[in-house]
Design a protein around this motif. Structure first.
Motif, short mmCIF file in Angstrom:
data_model
loop_
_atom_site.label_atom_id
_atom_site.label_comp_id
_atom_site.label_asym_id
_atom_site.label_seq_id
_atom_site.Cartn_x
_atom_site.Cartn_y
_atom_site.Cartn_z
N PHE A 109 12.83 20.83 6.97
CA PHE A 109 13.47 19.46 6.91
C PHE A 109 13.26 18.67 6.40
N ASP A 110 13.37 17.98 6.45
CA ASP A 110 12.78 16.14 6.69
C ASP A 110 13.34 15.28 6.71
N SER A 111 12.03 14.17 6.68
CA SER A 111 12.12 13.42 7.98
C SER A 111 12.40 11.66 7.11
N GLU A 112 12.53 11.12 7.09
CA GLU A 112 12.50 9.79 7.00
C GLU A 112 12.97 8.33 8.06
N THR A 113 11.52 7.88 7.94
CA THR A 113 11.34 6.74 8.77
C THR A 113 11.65 5.00 8.71
N LEU A 114 12.42 4.64 8.16
CA LEU A 114 12.44 2.76 8.20
C LEU A 114 11.78 1.55 9.33
N THR A 115 10.76 0.63 9.34
CA THR A 115 10.66 0.13 10.09
C THR A 115 10.44 -0.98 9.31
N LEU A 116 10.69 -2.56 10.65
CA LEU A 116 10.32 -3.78 10.03
C LEU A 116 9.42 -4.02 11.32
N SER A 138 8.24 6.14 5.16
CA SER A 138 7.79 7.07 5.84
C SER A 138 8.46 8.04 5.57
N SER A 139 8.11 9.30 4.67
CA SER A 139 8.57 10.37 4.98
C SER A 139 7.61 11.70 5.20
N TYR A 140 8.14 12.45 5.89
CA TYR A 140 7.38 13.55 6.77
C TYR A 140 8.11 14.82 6.45
N SER A 141 7.43 16.09 5.55
CA SER A 141 8.14 17.13 5.20
C SER A 141 7.10 18.11 5.31
N PRO A 142 7.71 19.00 6.48
CA PRO A 142 7.17 20.35 7.63
C PRO A 142 7.22 21.50 6.67
N ASP A 143 6.50 22.57 6.79
CA ASP A 143 7.16 23.84 6.28
C ASP A 143 8.18 24.36 7.03
N THR A 144 8.94 23.57 7.83
CA THR A 144 9.46 23.73 8.60
C THR A 144 11.59 23.61 7.90
N VAL A 197 1.57 23.57 11.50
CA VAL A 197 3.05 23.84 10.43
C VAL A 197 2.05 22.81 9.27
N SER A 198 2.37 23.63 8.17
CA SER A 198 1.46 22.56 7.52
C SER A 198 2.49 21.53 6.60
N TYR A 199 2.13 19.87 6.35
CA TYR A 199 3.24 19.20 6.15
C TYR A 199 2.53 18.36 5.30
N ASN A 200 3.43 17.33 4.50
CA ASN A 200 3.18 16.31 3.23
C ASN A 200 3.65 15.13 3.89
N TYR A 201 3.48 14.25 4.07
CA TYR A 201 3.91 13.39 4.61
C TYR A 201 3.40 11.82 3.54
N HIS A 202 4.00 10.76 3.17
CA HIS A 202 3.77 9.75 2.06
C HIS A 202 3.89 8.21 3.29
N VAL A 203 3.57 7.52 3.10
CA VAL A 203 3.93 6.42 3.59
C VAL A 203 3.40 5.41 3.09
N ALA A 204 5.13 3.91 2.47
CA ALA A 204 4.20 2.80 2.04
C ALA A 204 5.22 1.60 3.02
N SER A 222 0.95 -1.30 -0.30
CA SER A 222 -0.11 -0.05 -0.12
C SER A 222 0.51 1.36 0.10
N TYR A 223 0.25 2.04 -0.36
CA TYR A 223 0.77 3.70 -0.51
C TYR A 223 -0.20 4.90 0.42
N GLN A 224 0.27 6.00 0.85
CA GLN A 224 -1.11 6.73 1.68
C GLN A 224 0.40 8.09 1.52
N PHE A 225 -0.90 8.59 0.65
CA PHE A 225 -0.35 10.43 0.56
C PHE A 225 -1.14 10.85 1.43
N THR A 226 -0.41 12.34 1.81
CA THR A 226 -1.33 13.19 2.87
C THR A 226 -0.58 14.68 3.20
N ASN A 227 -1.54 14.86 2.92
CA ASN A 227 -1.20 16.54 2.85
C ASN A 227 -2.26 17.27 3.99
N VAL A 228 -1.66 18.05 4.56
CA VAL A 228 -2.14 18.89 6.11
C VAL A 228 -2.05 20.50 6.02
#
Length: 398
Positions: free
Chosen positions: A217-224, A209-215, A181-188, A164-170
């Motif tokens: 910086f960009d943040s990426e998270t890997l889970t297992l 997941s990739s988190y990109s707020p309007d501040t 703070v507005s942000y984009n959030y991607h989760v695969a 699955s893939y989910q894109f969220t814009n707030v």
């Protein structure tokens, strides 16, 4: 975001457009609800505040079209909320609002494959706490757009692959001073499920997941994670999924002009920030992640408990680790009368601050207790009574 909406529209047309009108089942279920109540601390604050009365009118409609192996369903609704009795920060000028919601799902099933897509839109106020207990001090209007496809394939009689893939814009508007703070959030994500026995199923899952707020910086998270789901009996089911996550953030470097003394980039309080480039600072944090649940069905109701820990973005431009414990019970007095009791505990810990750095273990604890009574007066009319007790307890550890 406009391109994303077009892509979803194309997906829906592809899934539904070929349905023969005479063979499809169309449904439309209009409904309306009226709610009134009293709230002695709507902002969940320790500062002086007023109590308020609320009246809410919520019309909506559920709709759908279905064929033998494909279809589309949706739920559109709005809520007109009006408040009285407050003054200042609790005045009706600040509390009154109109909220809008749209949830849609499309699906297409074949012998081995299942395709799904969803599009959700919400436009609502930020004055009340969200599921993590986060409370915005001032009013802002939050617009949340979410879209995502998913695919599931049966590899063998006992093995299934899911992705699955989910894109969220707030985004926020009508900001009257809220620190949002507005942000984009991607989760695969991808999962492999194996049915070991008729009662035991195993799962191995990975996610990005990739988190990109309007501040800046960009943040990426890997889970297992790996886990099991077990049906002990026909009425008792339990599942557990556990693993770890690794989060990396990169910060945009720059300097401040006309900012307050001590202000730093990118916030630059009182001034403006001038970006100079991306610094791959590779700030890394790791933490366990898990989800566990158990459900017991009874003759007159049900009991359930769930415990989870996962990362998610906040409205204040931070990335959080949230630990949640939810206990819930339902009791049916009769065919028309039932009651529910829900107890929630949430502890949120900031793992990446709004400047892209690792904070000093800032934590926030949130408790909520909600008993409800539901009476089905008739097929078309249900009366519900609810009481909610909530506490927001901030804890900062140096």
């Amino acid at each position: 975001m406009r391109l994303t909406k077009y892509l979803f529209s194309i997906t829906v047309v592809t899934l539904i457009g070929s349905l023969p009108a005479q063979a499809a089942e169309w449904t439309a279920e209009p409904r309306i609800s009226l709610r009134t109540g009293y709230n002695d601390n709507i902002r969940l604050t320790g500062a002086p505040h007023d109590s308020v009365w609320e009246a809410a009118l919520s019309p909506g409609i559920k709709f759908g079209v279905a064929h033998e192996n494909r279809g589309l369903s949706g739920d559109a609704r709005m809520s007109v909320r009006r408040f009285t009795g407050g003054d200042g920060r609790e005045s009706s000028d600040l509390l009154d609002r109109e909220d809008y919601y749209l949830d849609t799902d499309a699906w297409h099933n074949t012998e081995r494959d299942s395709f799904k897509a969803n599009l959700d839109y919400k436009r609502e106020s930020t004055l009340e706490p969200d599921q993590t207990g986060n409370v915005t001090e001032f009013r802002a209007t939050r617009e949340r757009f979410s879209l995502g496809p998913s695919w599931s394939r049966l590899l063998t009689e006992t093995t299934r692959l899911e992705s699955s893939y989910q894109f969220t814009n707030v985004d926020y508007s009508d900001d009257l001073g809220a620190n949002v703070v507005s942000y984009n959030y991607h989760v695969a994500s991808a999962s492999l499920l194996r049915q070991f026995t008729p009662r035991v199923q195993g799962t191995v899952a990975t996610g990005f997941s990739s988190y990109s707020p309007d501040t800046n910086f960009d943040s990426e998270t890997l889970t297992l994670q790996a886990g099991l789901t077990t049906n002990f009996t026909e009425t008792l089911t339990a599942s557990v999924l556990a693993g770890a996550r690794q989060t990396t953030s990169d910060t945009l470097t720059g300097y401040c002009i006309g900012a307050d003394p001590g202000a730093s980039f990118p916030t630059c309080t009182g001034g403006i920030g001038i970006p100079t480039g991306i610094a791959n600072m590779a700030i890394e944090t790791t933490s366990p992640v898990y989800s566990a649940s158990i459900t017991q069905e009874l003759e007159t109701g049900s009991l359930s408990a769930s415990l989870s820990r996962s990362s998610s973005p906040s409205s204040e431009g931070e990335l959080l680790d949230a630990t949640r414990l939810v206990l819930q019970g339902e009791y049916k007095f009769s065919e028309t009368l039932r009651s529910t009791l829900k107890a929630e505990y949430t502890e949120s810990e900031t793992i990446v601050s709004r400047d892209g750095l690792t904070p000093n273990q800032e934590k926030e604890t949130f408790y909520r207790l909600t008993p409800k009574v539901h009476w089905n007066w008739s097929r078309a009319l249900t009366l519900t009574g609810e009481y909610q007790y909530a506490v927001d307890d901030d804890v900062n550890e140096p």
